[in-house]
Design a protein around this motif. Structure first.
Motif, short mmCIF file in Angstrom:
data_model
loop_
_atom_site.label_atom_id
_atom_site.label_comp_id
_atom_site.label_asym_id
_atom_site.label_seq_id
_atom_site.Cartn_x
_atom_site.Cartn_y
_atom_site.Cartn_z
N HIS A 77 20.97 6.87 -49.23
CA HIS A 77 21.32 7.55 -48.05
C HIS A 77 22.72 8.85 -48.10
CE1 HIS A 77 23.14 5.85 -44.52
NE2 HIS A 77 22.13 4.88 -44.90
N GLU A 79 24.42 9.23 -45.62
CA GLU A 79 25.10 9.15 -44.10
C GLU A 79 25.41 8.12 -43.44
OE1 GLU A 79 23.25 11.34 -41.39
OE2 GLU A 79 22.04 11.67 -42.97
N LYS A 83 21.02 2.84 -41.32
CA LYS A 83 20.08 2.85 -40.11
C LYS A 83 19.59 1.67 -39.36
CE LYS A 83 15.61 3.83 -39.48
NZ LYS A 83 14.00 5.30 -39.96
N VAL A 98 24.23 12.01 -33.73
CA VAL A 98 23.84 11.92 -35.47
C VAL A 98 25.65 11.86 -35.65
CG1 VAL A 98 23.70 11.76 -37.59
CG2 VAL A 98 21.91 12.24 -36.06
N ARG A 99 26.24 13.24 -34.79
CA ARG A 99 27.59 13.05 -36.01
C ARG A 99 28.48 12.27 -35.29
NH1 ARG A 99 29.34 18.67 -35.50
NH2 ARG A 99 30.79 18.11 -36.33
N GLN A 173 18.27 13.52 -45.44
CA GLN A 173 18.98 13.86 -44.41
C GLN A 173 18.59 12.95 -43.33
OE1 GLN A 173 20.35 17.51 -45.18
NE2 GLN A 173 22.25 17.12 -45.88
N GLN A 174 19.25 12.73 -41.86
CA GLN A 174 18.97 12.41 -40.46
C GLN A 174 19.22 13.62 -39.61
OE1 GLN A 174 19.73 8.22 -39.50
NE2 GLN A 174 19.50 8.61 -37.75
#
Length: 188
Positions: A77, A79, A83, A98-99, A173-174
């Motif tokens: 991923h 990100e 996670k 998320v950001r 993508q999350q």
């Protein structure tokens, strides 16, 4: 190669390296922004630099090809945080989204490898090799992220335009704690 440094403020130095005179663009990429931090969020950069993965395993990788192989085998991923490694309960706004990076966590393999690519000072040919790679969408995604963090804003459209309709799928993508498959074009 000429280098111009302009102090935007005391903490951020903007450096622009002029491309070499050979060919249309030359092989030397300009560098926009802070030449030490790659324009990364300070918390992300601190977590990268203190990460055992970055300090031990990635320290051993010395070439572009070794890093590309590592991306192929290790990235799942793109990100910034692994996670479940961030505690966001009870937070709102940018700290809880998320950001947000307000509470940190375990920095992702992808961001460690992105910064490792930065330490190699990639050439235009190497970046083109990343964004056109056929073996993994994550190699391509890190190439686009490298461009986004290091290239002058005025040059971004030239880099990204021909990839906006790219239909390659498989990027995870999350968004709001849900995982989605995405295309390279949407990522760009």
């Amino acid at each position: 190669m000429a280098s111009n440094a302009v102090a935007a403020n005391p903490q951020q130095t903007q450096v622009v390296n002029k491309p070499a005179g050979s060919g249309k663009h030359g092989n030397v990429l300009p560098l926009w922004g802070n030449e030490k931090t790659m324009n990364l969020n300070p918390m992300i950069l601190t977590n990268i630099l203190s990460s055992p993965y970055f300090k031990v395993q990635l320290y051993e990788l010395k070439t572009y090809h070794e890093v590309v192989d590592e991306i192929y085998f290790k990235v799942s991923h793109v990100e910034p945080w692994e996670k479940g490694s961030r505690k966001t309960a009870g937070q709102t706004g940018m700290c809880g989204g998320v950001r947000g990076v307000g509470t940190g966590g375990i920095v992702s393999t992808a961001f460690c490898l992105l910064y490792k690519l930065f330490t190699l000072k990639l050439t235009r040919k190497q970046v083109m090799g990343l964004i056109t790679h056929t073996d993994s969408p994550y190699i391509r995604a890190l190439g686009f992220m490298y461009i986004r963090y290091t290239q002058p804003p005025a040059d971004l459209w030239d880099w990204f335009e021909s990839f906006l309709d790219d239909e390659e799928i498989s990027l995870v993508q999350q968004v709001n704690w849900k995982l989605y498959l995405s295309t390279i074009g949407l990522c760009v």
